[in-house]
Every structure is written in structure tokens, then in C-alpha cells.
Design a protein around this motif. Structure first.
Motif, PDB file in Angstrom:
ATOM      1  N   UNK A 191       0.824  -1.206   0.000  1.00  0.00           N
ATOM      2  CA  UNK A 191       0.000   0.000   0.000  1.00  0.00           C
ATOM      3  C   UNK A 191       0.858   1.255   0.000  1.00  0.00           C
ATOM      4  N   UNK A 192       1.939   1.250   0.798  1.00  0.00           N
ATOM      5  CA  UNK A 192       2.833   2.405   0.834  1.00  0.00           C
ATOM      6  C   UNK A 192       3.504   2.616  -0.515  1.00  0.00           C
ATOM      7  N   UNK A 193       3.935   1.515  -1.136  1.00  0.00           N
ATOM      8  CA  UNK A 193       4.586   1.615  -2.442  1.00  0.00           C
ATOM      9  C   UNK A 193       3.606   2.133  -3.497  1.00  0.00           C
ATOM     10  N   UNK A 194       2.385   1.660  -3.441  1.00  0.00           N
ATOM     11  CA  UNK A 194       1.368   2.105  -4.397  1.00  0.00           C
ATOM     12  C   UNK A 194       1.098   3.594  -4.229  1.00  0.00           C
ATOM     13  N   UNK A 195       1.043   4.032  -2.975  1.00  0.00           N
ATOM     14  CA  UNK A 195       0.807   5.456  -2.709  1.00  0.00           C
ATOM     15  C   UNK A 195       1.942   6.314  -3.252  1.00  0.00           C
ATOM     16  N   UNK A 196       3.182   5.833  -3.064  1.00  0.00           N
ATOM     17  CA  UNK A 196       4.332   6.556  -3.587  1.00  0.00           C
ATOM     18  C   UNK A 196       4.267   6.642  -5.113  1.00  0.00           C
ATOM     19  N   UNK A 197       3.863   5.558  -5.756  1.00  0.00           N
ATOM     20  CA  UNK A 197       3.788   5.553  -7.222  1.00  0.00           C
ATOM     21  C   UNK A 197       2.741   6.534  -7.728  1.00  0.00           C
ATOM     22  N   UNK A 198       1.633   6.668  -7.017  1.00  0.00           N
ATOM     23  CA  UNK A 198       0.612   7.639  -7.415  1.00  0.00           C
ATOM     24  C   UNK A 198       1.168   9.058  -7.287  1.00  0.00           C
ATOM     25  N   UNK A 199       1.956   9.285  -6.242  1.00  0.00           N
ATOM     26  CA  UNK A 199       2.577  10.597  -6.066  1.00  0.00           C
ATOM     27  C   UNK A 199       3.562  10.881  -7.197  1.00  0.00           C
ATOM     28  N   UNK A 200       4.322   9.869  -7.586  1.00  0.00           N
ATOM     29  CA  UNK A 200       5.288  10.018  -8.682  1.00  0.00           C
ATOM     30  C   UNK A 200       4.551  10.307  -9.991  1.00  0.00           C
ATOM     31  N   UNK A 201       3.457   9.596 -10.215  1.00  0.00           N
ATOM     32  CA  UNK A 201       2.657   9.827 -11.425  1.00  0.00           C
ATOM     33  C   UNK A 201       2.218  11.279 -11.511  1.00  0.00           C
ATOM     34  N   UNK A 202       1.751  11.828 -10.406  1.00  0.00           N
ATOM     35  CA  UNK A 202       1.310  13.225 -10.362  1.00  0.00           C
ATOM     36  C   UNK A 202       2.470  14.164 -10.659  1.00  0.00           C
ATOM     37  N   UNK A 203       3.641  13.828 -10.130  1.00  0.00           N
ATOM     38  CA  UNK A 203       4.829  14.667 -10.308  1.00  0.00           C
ATOM     39  C   UNK A 203       5.213  14.803 -11.779  1.00  0.00           C
ATOM     40  N   UNK A 204       5.022  13.747 -12.564  1.00  0.00           N
ATOM     41  CA  UNK A 204       5.502  13.768 -13.940  1.00  0.00           C
ATOM     42  C   UNK A 204       4.429  14.104 -14.970  1.00  0.00           C
ATOM     43  N   UNK A 205       3.194  14.228 -14.550  1.00  0.00           N
ATOM     44  CA  UNK A 205       2.133  14.557 -15.516  1.00  0.00           C
ATOM     45  C   UNK A 205       1.573  15.953 -15.320  1.00  0.00           C
ATOM     46  N   UNK A 206       1.735  16.529 -14.165  1.00  0.00           N
ATOM     47  CA  UNK A 206       1.176  17.852 -13.893  1.00  0.00           C
ATOM     48  C   UNK A 206       2.137  18.623 -12.985  1.00  0.00           C
TER      49      UNK A 206
END
Length: 557
Positions: free
Chosen positions: A239-254
Motif C-alpha cells: 500500500x505504501x509503495x502504491x501510494x508513492x507511485x501515485x505521487x510520482x505519477x502526479x509529479x511527472x504529468x502535472x
């Protein structure tokens, strides 16, 4: 880790402090509470604090104001976890950038939060605050230029393959999870084609830089492939890793990533795999899980994050291909078919390795002194081959050949294999036939054609005085030379019916003495260096349970 560590909770809401303190105290931790910045500073000077958990917004300042005084490496930095109701992606990025250990938004996930607390306390003595992002925070062996990617400065694929087994063992000892995130830049080849290789290179550098800024202090960021990055997250569950990946996704798209005058909007496809601390599987299998999840994310499209689970291989991802384009290849359908063939190949390989397990077990069951011998030899042979940067397929072939190297002893009578005294000339001559017997056996299965010459020649000596064919020097297959030194090393360290085990110094002396005579000088030098670094301690462990784990490593790869 002792649970007597003091944790300082800083939050203007007294009720929140009480709730968090009660949660932590049920785990055996001792908590102190402060509602203001001034109270927190006072407690920090009067008590030995091992961890600070703080709200961002305080009545007399910001939680960020605590970071400079808690993040001085020379004074023993104290990790800080922010737990806030006023955050967002930008706050999280700023917190990590300024040296926070981790960042959570209220309401919290208790399992992930407890894991973060344990991890922060485990790492508190070596914590370096904002300085942790400098390469100097890595152990000296990580600074080897061969372990770094020349373009991005990140650690390399080779480094991760060597260190992941050790990190897994460390997390197992602490009862902590370990997660992997494999990130693929979707459409990177098109970016190279349309905007030029220089833009592609700058983009890779920028992605690596941003990933280092986002992850936590003791996470590892690696360039894993041409357009792939691997995150190794000790202490992080799924769950922690998934949350980090969502944060990374946001960082690189917007917003878009700016490369000079170019604005590039990236789509990342990410596969996540959690490694439970009590799970008996090897690091290569864990990496395969992350790869499998990443491929499923690519099938779902840019921005997808897929978490690995055992049913994933049986799932079929439905893709909306839109209007057919009859002038270009159907790339998505090709990708789906390629993925299905990878799955088929993996299943065939598992069947082959199961057969191999039975063959090796049949030989080793006859002599209690050689139980797990082939697995230990194979694990060291693979490590040696990896240090030589050989192609992955060649490393796998050497690995399986090392597992099979003694299969021909099935034709040697038990009385000779377990004889406590010196062998007669006739008995030794029978022993010398086992490489040829092995080849006769393996020729019956087409799966092991590549291993035949390595198995046949693993007792050839570098000076030409070995058997069965008296090959010398570079005429001996490289895989055979690697197996020869791994086999001899294990035999010297192990107890046998006819001898006791040799100590470290005697074994190193024998390896040096055999350099250029029995052993390839380059491989002997490499083996001696690895043994002195303690690699075998981690590979073999000396316990039956660890040997069983190595058996799984060998047969699941």
C-alpha cells in the motif's frame, strides 16, 4: 530495535496527540507530546528523542522549522515524519526535499504508519537528514564507478542484482516488508525519434533527479533499463509503495517536464511487487514479479500502476484499440501476444527447473556430506558470472550448469562417494568419469544442450592437467572455469567423509596456490576478493534453512 525509544508527537490538536500516542504505546513505544514549536524544542533539549512525528501547521510556526536543527549529521540526526491535515503533493515534495523521513496525510493507514515508524527508528542512528540524498550517504562499495549508470548517476542494474539479496535478508531479520517499483517511461522511443537523442538523455537525467527527490532516505533509485527505473523500498508494504507511485505519477504529468525549450508530458507505467519478510523466494523472482506487473500496466496504458498478485498471469487485459489503422502494425496486439509468449516460456522453464530439482536431489540424497553442495556452487557461480557483467542468458546457463555439474555421480557407487579414507587408483578413475556420465545423461533432454560443454569440462585445470580432455587456458569454456573455482571453494569450506572443513585462511591460501595452475588467474583473483568481502556468508549462511532458501533461488530462477 528496542521499543523504549522516545517519540516526540507535535500537533496543535491535543486529541490527535493522544490518539497517536495510544496507538504507538500499544506497540511498546514511549511518547512525549507537544502542541507548539516552543514546547517541542524544549522537549528536544531535555529528552533523548529518537523520532519526531509532527503536524506541518503549528500555532507558532511550521513543522518545517524543526528540520534544520534535527538534521545535523554530526550531532546525530533525528528522523522526522510529517502527519498533516493540510498537505498535498507539493507539501510532500517539499517535506522530502528538506529532509523529512516520510510524509502522511490524515486520516492515516495504521499498518503503513506503523511500518514507517519502525523503519525510521531502525535507521535513526545512520540518518543524515537532507544530506541523505548525496551519494556520500551510500556505503563505500556503492561508489564503485561500475555500479553507477554513466548518464543519470543512479546505481546500476548490476548493483541492484548484487545488493537486493542482502537487503532482503536484512529486512527479514527486522521483520519488515520490502517493495519494488519498476517504472517504464511510456513512448520513450518516440520521444527519441521525434525530438532527438539529446532530449531523450536529458529527460532520463531529469527523471532520475526527480525520483531521488521524491523517495525516502534509505530507498534505492536505480536505472534498470534503457527507459526503466527501479525503486527498492525497504520497510514499505504494497500500500505504501502504491501510494508513492501515485505521487510520482502526479509529479511527472502535472505540470509537464521541461527540458530546455522542450515541454514533455510523460506517461509512466509502473509495476509494484511487495516482498513479505517471511516469504521464501529469491530476489530474481521478486524482480520478475515487478516486471510482470509493469508489463500489465503497459497494457492498461500510460499512467497505470499495477500491483503484482499471483492471479495476474492468468488475467487478460482488455484494451480499447480504437479505429483500426491498416497502414501500421497493430502494436498493442503484438505486445499482448509477446506477453503471452513470455508467460508460456516462464511456465515451460518452471517445468524444466522442477525436473532439474529432482535430478539434483537424487544425487545429493546419497551423501549427507554433500547435501546442498550443488546449490551453493551454483549460487557462487552465478555471483561470479554476474561480477563479470556477462549477458543475462549466459549467466542463467552457467547457473543451471553449476547445478548439474555433479549429476554424473549418480553412476558412482555409494561406497566410493562416502568412503572416509583415501581412494584407490581404480576408485579415483571411476570418480573421474562423472563429467562424461553427466553429459550422457543430459543429452537425453534438449533443454540442457547449452550446459553440456560446461558440465563436461568443469574439472579441467588451467594448466591442462585436469580431466576428461586435458584442455588448458582459454580453451576451457568460461562457464567451466567459473564452476571449477566455485566447486573447489565450496569443497574446501565443507566437511566431507574424508576431511574436515578448511578455515578461511587455508582456503584463501589454496586458491592463491592454485592460481594459474588449477584456476583461471582472473577468476581466482575475483573469487578471493569476494570471499574476503564476506559474499559467501550471505550466499550460503551455513544453516539448513538458508540452504533451503538457496535451493528455491536456484530452482525458481
Amino acid at each position: 530495535m528496542s521499543n523504549e525509544a522516545h517519540i516526540l508527537l507535535v500537533d496543535p490538536e491535543r486529541e490527535m496527540c493522544v490518539v497517536v500516542a495510544s496507538l504507538l504505546e500499544t506497540q511498546g513505544f514511549r511518547c512525549l507530546q507537544a502542541q507548539t514549536l516552543a514546547e517541542a524544542r524544549s522537549l528536544l533539549t531535555s529528552h533523548p528523542i529518537s523520532l519526531v512525528i509532527s503536524e506541518l501547521v503549528l500555532e507558532d510556526g511550521s513543522g518545517f522549522d524543526l528540520l534544520p536543527e534535527l538534521s545535523k549529521p554530526d550531532d546525530g540526526a533525528v528522523p522526522v515524519i510529517f502527519l498533516t491535515a493540510y498537505g498535498g503533493v507539493e507539501s510532500a515534495k517539499e517535506a522530502i526535499r528538506k529532509g523529512a523521513f516520510d510524509y502522511y496525510e490524515k486520516p492515516i493507514n495504521l499498518k503503513a504508519f506503523h511500518t514507517a515508524v519502525r523503519q525510521a527508528l531502525h535507521s535513526s542512528h545512520g540518518y543524515r537528514g537532507p544530506d541523505r540524498r548525496k551519494f556520500a550517504t551510500l556505503p563505500a562499495d556503492r561508489l564503485d564507478p561500475t555500479c553507477r549508470d554513466d548518464l543519470t548517476g543512479l546505481v546500476s542494474h548490476r548493483y541492484v542484482l548484487g545488493k537486493l539479496p542482502l537487503l532482503h535478508l536484512e529486512c527479514c531479520k527486522k521483520g519488515m516488508p520490502l517493495s519494488l517499483c519498476l517504472i517504464d517511461i511510456d513512448g520513450f522511443r518516440k520521444i527519441n525519434d521525434r525530438r532527438g537523442l539529446s532530449v531523450g538523455d536529458l529527460l532520463l537525467i531529469e527523471v532520475g533527479r526527480r525520483l531521488r527527490q521524491i523517495v525516502r532516505s534509505n530507498d534505492i533509485v536505480s536505472r534498470y533499463g534503457a527507459d526503466e527505473f527501479l525503486l527498492v523500498l525497504p520497510g514499505a508494504d504494497e500500500e505504501s509503495a502504491n501510494r508513492l507511485c501515485r505521487r510520482i505519477k502526479k509529479e511527472f504529468t502535472d505540470p509537464c517536464v521541461e527540458i530546455g525549450d522542450e515541454r514533455v508530458k510523460l506517461g509512466l507505467c509502473t509495476g509494484v511487487a511487495e516482498i513479505d519478510s517471511d516469504e521464501c523466494a529469491n530476489s530474481v523472482e521478486f524482480l520478475e514479479r515487478a516486471v510482470e506487473a509493469m508489463h500489465h500496466a503497459k497494457l492498461q496504458g500510460p499512467g497505470s500502476v499495477v500491483v503484482w498478485r499471483r492471479q495476474l498471469a492468468e488475467e487478460t487485459t482488455m484494451i480499447d484499440l480504437g479505429d483500426p489503422d491498416h497502414t501500421n502494425p497493430d502494436v498493442e496486439s503484438i505486445n499482448v501476444m509477446m506477453w503471452r509468449f513470455r508467460q508460456l516460456n516462464r511456465r515451460l522453464n518452471n517445468v524444466t527447473m522442477e525436473s532439474l530439482r529432482l535430478l539434483v536431489a537424487a544425487v545429493e540424497a546419497r551423501d549427507p556430506y554433500t547435501k546442498h553442495h550443488s546449490v551453493r556452487v551454483a549460487s557462487f557461480a552465478r555471483y561470479l558470472a554476474g561480477e563479470l557483467d556477462l549477458p543475462e542468458g549466459q549467466v542463467r546457463t552457467i547457473y543451471s550448469a553449476a547445478l548439474l555439474h555433479d549429476i554424473g555421480k549418480i553412476g558412482v557407487p555409494d561406497a566410493i562417494l562416502t568412503k572416509p579414507g583415501r581412494l584407490t587408483a581404480q576408485e579415483f578413475q571411476l570418480i573421474r568419469q562423472h563429467p562424461e556420465i553427466a553429459v550422457n545423461i543430459l543429452e537425453q533432454a534438449q533443454f540442457f544442450i547449452s550446459e553440456l560443454s560446461m558440465v563436461r569440462h568443469h574439472h579441467e585445470w588451467y594448466n591442462g592437467k585436469g580431466y576428461p580432455d586435458g584442455l588448458a587456458g582459454q580453451d576451457i569454456p568460461l562457464g567451466s572455469r567459473i564452476i571449477q573455482i566455485a566447486d573447489s571453494t565450496e569443497a574446501m569450506f565443507a566437511r566431507r567423509s574424508y576431511k574436515d572443513s578448511y578455515d578461511l585462511e587455508h582456503t584463501l591460501h589454496q586458491l592463491r596456490d592454485g592460481t594459474g595452475r588449477q584456476f583461471d588467474p582472473m577468476l581466482a583473483e575475483l573469487a578471493i576478493r569476494l570471499i574476503q568481502q564476506g559474499v559467501l556468508t550471505q550466499l550460503w549462511r551455513g544453516k539448513e534453512s538458508a540452504s533451503e532458501e538457496l535451493t528455491q533461488i536456484a530452482f525458481n530462477n
